[in-house]
Scaffold this active site. Sequence first.
Site, PDB file in Angstrom:
ATOM      1  N   ASP A  23      30.332  11.495  24.868  1.00  0.00           N
ATOM      2  CA  ASP A  23      28.934  11.478  25.309  1.00  0.00           C
ATOM      3  C   ASP A  23      28.283  12.859  25.156  1.00  0.00           C
ATOM      4  O   ASP A  23      27.091  12.956  24.888  1.00  0.00           O
ATOM      5  CB  ASP A  23      28.901  11.032  26.785  1.00  0.00           C
ATOM      6  CG  ASP A  23      27.487  10.820  27.312  1.00  0.00           C
ATOM      7  OD1 ASP A  23      26.679  10.216  26.592  1.00  0.00           O
ATOM      8  OD2 ASP A  23      27.187  11.264  28.443  1.00  0.00           O
ATOM      9  N   GLU A  45      25.982  19.050  34.951  1.00  0.00           N
ATOM     10  CA  GLU A  45      25.017  18.089  35.503  1.00  0.00           C
ATOM     11  C   GLU A  45      25.371  17.766  36.938  1.00  0.00           C
ATOM     12  O   GLU A  45      26.556  17.725  37.294  1.00  0.00           O
ATOM     13  CB  GLU A  45      25.060  16.790  34.701  1.00  0.00           C
ATOM     14  CG  GLU A  45      24.666  16.953  33.245  1.00  0.00           C
ATOM     15  CD  GLU A  45      24.566  15.593  32.572  1.00  0.00           C
ATOM     16  OE1 GLU A  45      23.454  15.065  32.526  1.00  0.00           O
ATOM     17  OE2 GLU A  45      25.599  15.067  32.134  1.00  0.00           O
ATOM     18  N   ASP A  48      11.762 -10.827  15.928  1.00  0.00           N
ATOM     19  CA  ASP A  48      13.171 -10.487  15.910  1.00  0.00           C
ATOM     20  C   ASP A  48      13.379  -9.714  14.616  1.00  0.00           C
ATOM     21  O   ASP A  48      13.380 -10.278  13.519  1.00  0.00           O
ATOM     22  CB  ASP A  48      14.009 -11.770  15.919  1.00  0.00           C
ATOM     23  CG  ASP A  48      15.498 -11.459  15.903  1.00  0.00           C
ATOM     24  OD1 ASP A  48      15.856 -10.301  15.587  1.00  0.00           O
ATOM     25  OD2 ASP A  48      16.295 -12.362  16.209  1.00  0.00           O
ATOM     26  N   LYS A  52      22.281   8.761  19.189  1.00  0.00           N
ATOM     27  CA  LYS A  52      23.594   8.339  19.660  1.00  0.00           C
ATOM     28  C   LYS A  52      23.487   7.266  20.735  1.00  0.00           C
ATOM     29  O   LYS A  52      22.464   7.227  21.416  1.00  0.00           O
ATOM     30  CB  LYS A  52      24.378   9.554  20.143  1.00  0.00           C
ATOM     31  CG  LYS A  52      23.953  10.052  21.515  1.00  0.00           C
ATOM     32  CD  LYS A  52      24.790  11.228  21.879  1.00  0.00           C
ATOM     33  CE  LYS A  52      24.566  11.668  23.275  1.00  0.00           C
ATOM     34  NZ  LYS A  52      24.930  10.772  24.351  1.00  0.00           N
ATOM     35  N   HIS A  80      19.058  15.329  21.011  1.00  0.00           N
ATOM     36  CA  HIS A  80      17.865  15.866  21.673  1.00  0.00           C
ATOM     37  C   HIS A  80      18.042  17.323  22.101  1.00  0.00           C
ATOM     38  O   HIS A  80      17.065  18.025  22.320  1.00  0.00           O
ATOM     39  CB  HIS A  80      17.413  14.962  22.835  1.00  0.00           C
ATOM     40  CG  HIS A  80      18.213  15.104  24.093  1.00  0.00           C
ATOM     41  ND1 HIS A  80      19.421  14.490  24.279  1.00  0.00           N
ATOM     42  CD2 HIS A  80      17.980  15.787  25.240  1.00  0.00           C
ATOM     43  CE1 HIS A  80      19.886  14.780  25.483  1.00  0.00           C
ATOM     44  NE2 HIS A  80      19.027  15.576  26.088  1.00  0.00           N
ATOM     45  N   HIS A  83      26.113  17.311  21.737  1.00  0.00           N
ATOM     46  CA  HIS A  83      25.328  18.435  22.266  1.00  0.00           C
ATOM     47  C   HIS A  83      26.116  19.756  22.279  1.00  0.00           C
ATOM     48  O   HIS A  83      25.625  20.786  21.827  1.00  0.00           O
ATOM     49  CB  HIS A  83      24.846  18.143  23.690  1.00  0.00           C
ATOM     50  CG  HIS A  83      24.143  16.824  23.835  1.00  0.00           C
ATOM     51  ND1 HIS A  83      23.290  16.328  22.880  1.00  0.00           N
ATOM     52  CD2 HIS A  83      24.153  15.899  24.829  1.00  0.00           C
ATOM     53  CE1 HIS A  83      22.808  15.154  23.287  1.00  0.00           C
ATOM     54  NE2 HIS A  83      23.321  14.872  24.456  1.00  0.00           N
ATOM     55  N   LYS A 101      15.270  21.175  22.172  1.00  0.00           N
ATOM     56  CA  LYS A 101      14.931  21.962  23.365  1.00  0.00           C
ATOM     57  C   LYS A 101      14.406  23.338  22.944  1.00  0.00           C
ATOM     58  O   LYS A 101      14.969  23.972  22.052  1.00  0.00           O
ATOM     59  CB  LYS A 101      16.155  22.122  24.275  1.00  0.00           C
ATOM     60  CG  LYS A 101      16.551  20.810  24.960  1.00  0.00           C
ATOM     61  CD  LYS A 101      17.664  21.027  25.968  1.00  0.00           C
ATOM     62  CE  LYS A 101      18.243  19.712  26.459  1.00  0.00           C
ATOM     63  NZ  LYS A 101      17.556  19.148  27.614  1.00  0.00           N
ATOM     64  N   LYS A 160      29.890  15.813  34.967  1.00  0.00           N
ATOM     65  CA  LYS A 160      28.922  15.195  35.868  1.00  0.00           C
ATOM     66  C   LYS A 160      29.357  15.480  37.303  1.00  0.00           C
ATOM     67  O   LYS A 160      30.519  15.726  37.572  1.00  0.00           O
ATOM     68  CB  LYS A 160      28.874  13.687  35.626  1.00  0.00           C
ATOM     69  CG  LYS A 160      28.346  13.377  34.213  1.00  0.00           C
ATOM     70  CD  LYS A 160      27.698  12.037  34.135  1.00  0.00           C
ATOM     71  CE  LYS A 160      27.216  11.719  32.732  1.00  0.00           C
ATOM     72  NZ  LYS A 160      25.900  12.298  32.406  1.00  0.00           N
TER      73      LYS A 160
HETATM   74  C1  BG6 Z   1      22.663  12.418  27.069  1.00  0.00           C
HETATM   75  C2  BG6 Z   1      23.914  11.865  27.731  1.00  0.00           C
HETATM   76  O1  BG6 Z   1      22.848  12.519  25.690  1.00  0.00           O
HETATM   77  O2  BG6 Z   1      22.398  13.712  27.595  1.00  0.00           O
HETATM   78  C3  BG6 Z   1      23.737  11.817  29.223  1.00  0.00           C
HETATM   79  O3  BG6 Z   1      24.157  10.554  27.233  1.00  0.00           O
HETATM   80  C4  BG6 Z   1      23.351  13.176  29.763  1.00  0.00           C
HETATM   81  O4  BG6 Z   1      24.951  11.384  29.856  1.00  0.00           O
HETATM   82  C5  BG6 Z   1      22.149  13.732  28.991  1.00  0.00           C
HETATM   83  O5  BG6 Z   1      23.026  13.036  31.135  1.00  0.00           O
HETATM   84  C6  BG6 Z   1      21.860  15.174  29.390  1.00  0.00           C
HETATM   85  O6  BG6 Z   1      20.665  15.588  28.783  1.00  0.00           O
HETATM   86  P1  BG6 Z   1      19.761  16.704  29.454  1.00  0.00           P
HETATM   87  O7  BG6 Z   1      18.655  16.927  28.466  1.00  0.00           O
HETATM   88  O8  BG6 Z   1      19.294  16.151  30.768  1.00  0.00           O
HETATM   89  O9  BG6 Z   1      20.624  17.907  29.646  1.00  0.00           O
END
Ligand code: BG6
Length: 481
Positions: free
Chosen positions: A226, A207, A83, A139, A169, A231, A173, A331
């Site tokens: 989110d 998405e 832990d 995050k 992330h 992003h 890319k 989404k």
């Molecule tokens: C994440 C979000 O940070 O990015 C998700 O929490 C989202 O909701 C995702 O689906 C999208 O990432 P990518 O790389 O698939 O465009």
Amino acid sequence: MACDVLIFGGVGDLAYRKLYPSLYKLDKNGSLPEGLRIFGVSRREIPEEEFLTEIRQGISRNEDIDADAWQSFLDRLQLVFADATVADDLRPIKEQYFSDGSRELMVYLATPPNIFAPICQSMAAVGLNRPSTRIVVEKPLGDDRESFREINCHLTEIFDESQVYRIDHYLGKEAVQNLLALRFANALFEPLWNNNYIDHIQITVAETVGVEGRWGFYDEAGAMRDMVQNHLLQLLCLTAMEPPAELAADAVRDEKLKVLRCLKPIVASNLKETVVRGQYAAGAVAGEPVPGYRQEEGAAQKSDTETFVALKAEVDNWRWAGVPFYLRTGKRLPMRYSEIVIQFKEIPHSIFSGSTSEPNRLTIRLQPNDSIQLSLMSKVPGLKKGMDLKAVPLDLFFSEIFAGEQGVSAYERLLLDVINSNPTLFVRSDEVEAAWTWVDGIRSAWQEVGQNVAQYTAGSWGPTAAIALLAKDDRQWYEDI
Ligand code: BG6
């Protein structure tokens, strides 16, 4: 110097889906330093067999497992139980594996942020907070500026800012990197990259997926927190920033921060003409029927959380005065793609009477299939009297141009950067704060004005108000054309 990777939350979803598969791939292509060891730390005692099966499943989602590469990965891998919030639990692990203080340590906190503080404290108590230790977090880092500050404060009480690697992330890319190359390794665009020549910019992250079984988490966040707060704003920064003096971490991050600080606040009085919130209702995506957001598994009937946001941002500085940045994410839209569109202005005077000319457009497609496309006006061949003009694309498809080059996922690049102590692609705390400041302003304007979500049919491009957002400026989203 030899380095080890320690993953707290080592049997969690993030570790299985992203971290082990990326480390396996880095190992397979020879990118991991010799002697690097990987420790998955779990609070729960699970059989090693289960651990390895989950890891294999994570890897197999993207590729077939290579027997030699798997063996080499296994040689590096170790599952340990502790832990991490309890120093006495961590101490034996420290003594058994990390007593050699000359080894560097990369620690991934793949845990909920509410236990970052006790983990960091127990690391400090057992002496794992060495100057060479790097802490990786991602995050959600708070749900507003104040909660971010609090989380961050726990990290920076124990570690220096330079030791904290905050992942977005999107910055890992390939195509996002290419945006830097496009802007700063070519003389062609930079002189035009301003309000003299650019009419407006569109940034779309669309998405097709819904909330993917995490309704409870998503409902607390919504698209603004989110996706936009991180992003989309990072993409905006890389598009709008001044050329940094060098590709060094602080040079780039200083320029991004200036952009964030120039974002014009969106407040109650300009909210309705600047921001659209949407939530998907039942519909169909790619021919398949899908439930509405409130009918998803685990959903509450009454949620007002947005699954779609479109907004008009303005960067209040000399370069961008009068150039709107339209951002959109959602989404259950008809296609999955991320794109930045730079729409240039009309030519000042046309000599081609009888034929209309469309302004040039530069489209940077980030995913899927990253590409850059420049639309140019060209003459249609033939003997027709006068000139018949048509917009034709000049295309760069990177998968064709660089066929044979190995693709690298965002997590592979980012993990390797942490191992190599390169923070350029990680977000500094003042950037996160500035992004929250702007987003918090919008969210409190929502509350003040009482802006509810508009429903849109799953599989459509969002509420009609999103189309109206551009139409009232005499513009349109590009895929709608
Ligand atoms: C994440 C979000 O940070 O990015 C998700 O929490 C989202 O909701 C995702 O689906 C999208 O990432 P990518 O790389 O698939 O465009």
